[in-house]
Design a protein around this motif. Sequence first.
Motif, short mmCIF file in Angstrom:
data_model
loop_
_atom_site.label_atom_id
_atom_site.label_comp_id
_atom_site.label_asym_id
_atom_site.label_seq_id
_atom_site.Cartn_x
_atom_site.Cartn_y
_atom_site.Cartn_z
N ALA A 49 0.85 -1.19 0.00
CA ALA A 49 0.00 0.00 0.00
C ALA A 49 0.89 1.25 0.00
O ALA A 49 1.75 1.40 0.86
CB ALA A 49 -0.91 0.00 1.22
N ILE A 50 0.68 2.13 -0.98
CA ILE A 50 1.58 3.28 -1.12
C ILE A 50 0.87 4.62 -1.08
O ILE A 50 1.51 5.65 -0.86
CB ILE A 50 2.41 3.19 -2.42
N ALA A 51 -0.44 4.65 -1.32
CA ALA A 51 -1.13 5.94 -1.35
C ALA A 51 -2.63 5.72 -1.33
O ALA A 51 -3.12 4.59 -1.47
CB ALA A 51 -0.73 6.75 -2.59
N GLN A 52 -3.35 6.82 -1.17
CA GLN A 52 -4.81 6.82 -1.25
C GLN A 52 -5.22 7.69 -2.45
O GLN A 52 -4.61 8.74 -2.69
CB GLN A 52 -5.43 7.40 0.02
N GLU A 53 -6.23 7.24 -3.17
CA GLU A 53 -6.77 8.02 -4.28
C GLU A 53 -8.24 8.32 -3.98
O GLU A 53 -9.04 7.42 -3.78
CB GLU A 53 -6.64 7.26 -5.60
N ALA A 54 -8.58 9.59 -3.96
CA ALA A 54 -9.95 9.99 -3.63
C ALA A 54 -10.91 9.65 -4.77
O ALA A 54 -10.58 9.79 -5.94
CB ALA A 54 -9.99 11.49 -3.35
N LEU A 55 -12.10 9.18 -4.40
CA LEU A 55 -13.21 9.09 -5.35
C LEU A 55 -13.96 10.41 -5.31
O LEU A 55 -14.20 10.96 -4.23
CB LEU A 55 -14.13 7.93 -4.98
N VAL A 56 -14.32 10.92 -6.48
CA VAL A 56 -14.98 12.22 -6.54
C VAL A 56 -16.21 12.16 -7.43
O VAL A 56 -16.30 11.35 -8.35
CB VAL A 56 -14.02 13.32 -7.06
N LEU A 57 -17.16 13.02 -7.12
CA LEU A 57 -18.36 13.16 -7.93
C LEU A 57 -18.16 14.38 -8.83
O LEU A 57 -17.81 15.46 -8.36
CB LEU A 57 -19.59 13.33 -7.05
N VAL A 58 -18.41 14.19 -10.12
CA VAL A 58 -18.14 15.25 -11.10
C VAL A 58 -19.40 15.56 -11.89
O VAL A 58 -20.12 14.65 -12.33
CB VAL A 58 -17.02 14.83 -12.07
#
Length: 299
Positions: free
Chosen positions: A158-167
């Motif tokens: 595990a190296i990072a977090q990626e945000a989920l976004v609403l567009v």
Amino acid sequence: MINPVWLKTFCTLADLGHFTKTAEALFMTQSGVSQQIKKLEEQLATALLIREGKSFTLTDAGMRLHADGLKLLQAAVLLEQNVKQDEPFVGQVRVATPGSVGLTVYPFLLDIQAQHPALHISHAFSPNKSIERDIELRLFDLGVMTQPSTSADVITEAIAQEALVLVTSNETETLTWQTLQRLGYIGHPDGHQHCQALLQANFSQFEHPSQFQEKGFSNQISLILEPVSRGFGFSVLPLYAARAFHAQERIRIHSLTAPVNETLYLCRHTHVVQSKRARFIAQQIKLLLKDKQQIKPDV
């Protein structure tokens, strides 16, 4: 197969033209040189030298062996150098990532290649299962996945977090449940999974993506937001993909009350000793993604 030690002795003798000089060059005795030349002639069943006292001339067979033998010895030296070569900025590194991450990672890797022209980057956009399989088969040196591997042959970190976004399109300033229902949904291959994760955490009315009318679908990561930007519907996808859309002025990335992230995993083969160049690229990817995760989704 010709003995490479005898061949080297013969080619050195042919180059130097003298038994004594050959023995000195190879740290051998003169009798040792003579014995190896004799063994080579016996192996080939042909005379390679015409001896004239302490001097000699090459036979036709000897001249052919000298010319081709030098090429063979040079190729062997080059092969050994290539096998032993392990420089951080020389050679090929093969990387596979999901589409969203790849939109950020691949241009970054090309910037590194521009700085180190002898370092060659090969990149593929692939789903998690394909990346895991290709790492198992050693078709790629490194991969980035959005879920940990279940294979014993693949190490994931595990190296990072990626945000989920609403567009939405830029015309939509405020989000409500009624707004989402009116807009409808633009789907993509991971859309239901992303939609379920983000909307369930932020809207009590949400049960399933089927509550929204699907107004469109695209399996091309760079084009998912094209219909969104034209006001055809909303979509939920990783922040990297939203940030990579070519017309940022036409979209709005909304900040929701409860953030939801996907974990990014760097993966490699369990039983492969990584080259210095692969370790270098792995470290650069880690630094890039850890830095990028600090970007807030607010526009």
